[in-house]
Write an enzyme that holds these catalytic residues in place. Structure first.
Site, PDB file in Angstrom:
ATOM      1  N   SER A 158       1.085  -1.313   0.270  1.00 27.59           N
ATOM      2  CA  SER A 158       0.078  -0.367  -0.116  1.00 27.59           C
ATOM      3  C   SER A 158       0.519   1.528  -0.034  1.00 27.59           C
ATOM      4  CB  SER A 158      -1.366  -0.091   1.082  1.00 27.59           C
ATOM      5  OG  SER A 158       0.049  -0.446   2.569  1.00 27.59           O
TER       6      SER A 158
ATOM      7  N   HIS B 236      -5.670  -2.311  -2.937  1.00 26.76           N
ATOM      8  CA  HIS B 236      -4.958  -1.677  -3.877  1.00 26.76           C
ATOM      9  C   HIS B 236      -5.008  -2.574  -5.362  1.00 26.76           C
ATOM     10  CE1 HIS B 236      -4.244   0.923  -1.579  1.00 26.76           C
ATOM     11  NE2 HIS B 236      -3.738   0.612  -0.380  1.00 26.76           N
TER      12      HIS B 236
ATOM     13  N   LYS C 175     -12.157   1.753  -1.744  1.00 27.63           N
ATOM     14  CA  LYS C 175     -10.505   2.031  -2.366  1.00 27.63           C
ATOM     15  C   LYS C 175     -11.529   2.137  -4.125  1.00 27.63           C
ATOM     16  CE  LYS C 175      -7.637   1.224   0.959  1.00 27.63           C
ATOM     17  NZ  LYS C 175      -7.095   0.449   1.734  1.00 27.63           N
TER      18      LYS C 175
HETATM   19  C1  LIG Z   1      -6.736   0.282   3.541  1.00 24.05           C
HETATM   20  C2  LIG Z   1      -6.532  -1.076   3.707  1.00 24.05           C
HETATM   21  C3  LIG Z   1      -6.939  -1.923   4.345  1.00 24.05           C
HETATM   22  C4  LIG Z   1      -8.444  -0.913   5.273  1.00 24.05           C
HETATM   23  O1  LIG Z   1      -8.785  -1.786   5.038  1.00 24.05           O
HETATM   24  P1  LIG Z   1     -10.247  -0.309   5.491  1.00 24.05           P
HETATM   25  O2  LIG Z   1     -11.469  -0.096   4.492  1.00 24.05           O
HETATM   26  O3  LIG Z   1      -9.757   0.943   5.057  1.00 24.05           O
HETATM   27  O4  LIG Z   1     -10.812  -0.681   6.504  1.00 24.05           O
HETATM   28  C5  LIG Z   1      -6.350  -3.229   4.717  1.00 24.05           C
HETATM   29  N1  LIG Z   1      -4.774  -3.499   3.970  1.00 24.05           N
HETATM   30  C6  LIG Z   1      -5.000  -2.696   2.844  1.00 24.05           C
HETATM   31  C7  LIG Z   1      -3.355  -2.882   2.378  1.00 24.05           C
HETATM   32  C8  LIG Z   1      -5.482  -1.692   2.722  1.00 24.05           C
HETATM   33  O5  LIG Z   1      -3.998  -0.424   1.673  1.00 24.05           O
END
Ligand SMILES: *Cc1c(COP(=O)(O)O)cnc(C)c1O
Length: 388
Positions: free
Chosen positions: A178, A206, A241
């Site tokens: 990330s 992602h 995302k």
């Molecule tokens: C953003 C993210 C999460 C958490 O997801 P949310 O829905 O924002 O709680 C988990 N793992 C990774 C790799 C992330 O980038």
């Protein structure tokens, strides 16, 4: 009992350039945002496909609230499990080609729940050093023994897996890291899991919506994706995302999903997400499938940015994804650079320890299909000006 100790901790953070601030958005998320009354060109969100403000998602949400109201009113196992949740779970399972899927209210909760439900005290977890914080917290909560391997280092992982162990083994990795934007070596990880009889939990926060045909995610990134069709893989992706909404899901064998429904505490002991959000995510899935141009545009912008930032004193890290981190190193320099861009109306966040390792503070440039080539050109020339 006083609070002075808290204040002095905050003061220490501030002098180290590590104090975090929240910026108040006064507009929808997107490439143009309004913050503190000022407009910005933003390279700061994970809304990679530009769907967070899409009219079709908003319309689906509205139709959803007409049918189901707003609040779910209860947890899934009491009375908060709606047809919209059910329909989305089936659509997600089918989309990523797994037998079943389970929705969670966030990715953080999905990771906590899945890891805690699948392994315990007598089991071992093998985790990449650069995994997301939610996976690290999940490992602690599970009480399993944890062994961390050097980032993407398959030799190191093989050594750890080769040690005799009678309990369950779970290998955990981000699919797209990330804060770095690079990819896990999924075929190699899977081969090791086969060899040492381990499960593989893949966090594709992602990659979902971005990689693979129709945005089916990292398991479909390589041409011969049938290689990754293993039942050992427990797939997790988030819906806040690229999907532009909120929530997350785990997709896996039916028996894994059944186990999560019984054991995953972050699934059981929390109110279900508003069912209308599932209607909005269904609209995102349709756009993933219909609008390939969004991914094509992203790849075009990635190429433009990487070529344009050649020759800066700071290097872009190796990344083929919309996450393009510019490695600065020093915390205060990273913050100063981010602030200098802000005075030029461009918003790129500085990412500092502990989110990333010491000495690797960076600007995390994230691209969106909603950006134009002109937007990216503006960022490129601002960074070249600041370098001089
Ligand atoms: C953003 C993210 C999460 C958490 O997801 P949310 O829905 O924002 O709680 C988990 N793992 C990774 C790799 C992330 O980038």
């Amino acid at each position: 009992m006083t609070f002075e100790v808290l204040q002095s901790e905050l003061d220490t953070r501030a002098t180290q350039g590590l104090l975090r601030y929240r910026h108040e958005l006064q507009s929808a998320q997107g490439t143009r945002v309004k913050v503190n009354g000022k407009p910005f060109l933003s390279f700061s969100s994970n809304d990679y496909l530009g769907l967070a403000d899409h009219p079709q998602l908003l319309a689906a949400l509205q139709t959803g609230t007409q049918q189901y109201g707003l609040g779910a009113g209860a947890s899934h196992l009491v009375s908060g499990h709606f047809s919209a949740h059910e329909e989305l779970e089936q659509a997600l399972a089918e989309f990523v080609d797994k037998p079943a899927a389970l929705l969670f209210s966030s990715g953080y909760l999905a990771n906590l729940g899945a890891v805690q439900a699948l392994v315990g005290r007598r089991d071992k977890i093998f985790a990449d050093k650069l995994n997301h914080a939610s996976l690290n917290d999940a490992m602690l909560l599970s009480r399993a023994q944890v062994q961390r391997f050097r980032h993407n280092d398959m030799v190191h992982l093989a050594q750890l897996l080769a040690q005799p162990h009678s309990g369950r083994k779970l290998v955990i990795t981000d699919a797209v890291f990330s804060m770095d934007g690079d990819l896990a070596l999924l075929p190699e990880l899977l081969a090791l899991c086969e060899q040492y009889d381990a499960w593989l939990l893949v966090d594709d926060a992602h990659g979902f919506g971005i990689l693979g045909e129709q945005g089916r995610g990292s398991l479909f990134h390589r041409r011969d994706s049938s290689d990754l069709a293993s039942p050992r893989i427990i797939y997790m992706a988030t819906l806040g995302k690229a999907a532009g909404v909120s929530g997350a899901f785990i997709a896996a064998e039916q028996v894994v999903i059944d186990t999560l429904v019984q054991n995953a505490r972050s699934y059981i002991y929390t109110t279900a997400s508003p069912p209308a959000l599932s209607c909005a995510v269904l609209a995102s899935l349709r756009l993933f499938q219909k609008e390939e141009w969004r991914r094509t545009q992203l790849w075009k912008l990635v190429t433009q940015l990487r070529a344009g930032l050649n020759g800066l004193p700071w290097a872009l890290m190796h990344s083929d994804t919309p996450i393009q981190p510019l490695l600065v190193g020093n915390n205060n320099v990273a913050v100063a650079l981010s602030e200098a861009l802000r005075t030029r109306g461009i918003w790129v966040p500085a990412i500092r320890p502990p989110t990333v390792p010491q000495g690797t503070a960076r600007l995390r440039i994230s691209l969106s299909a909603a950006h134009s080539e002109q937007n990216v050109a503006q960022l490129i020339s601002a960074l070249h000006e600041l370098a001089h």
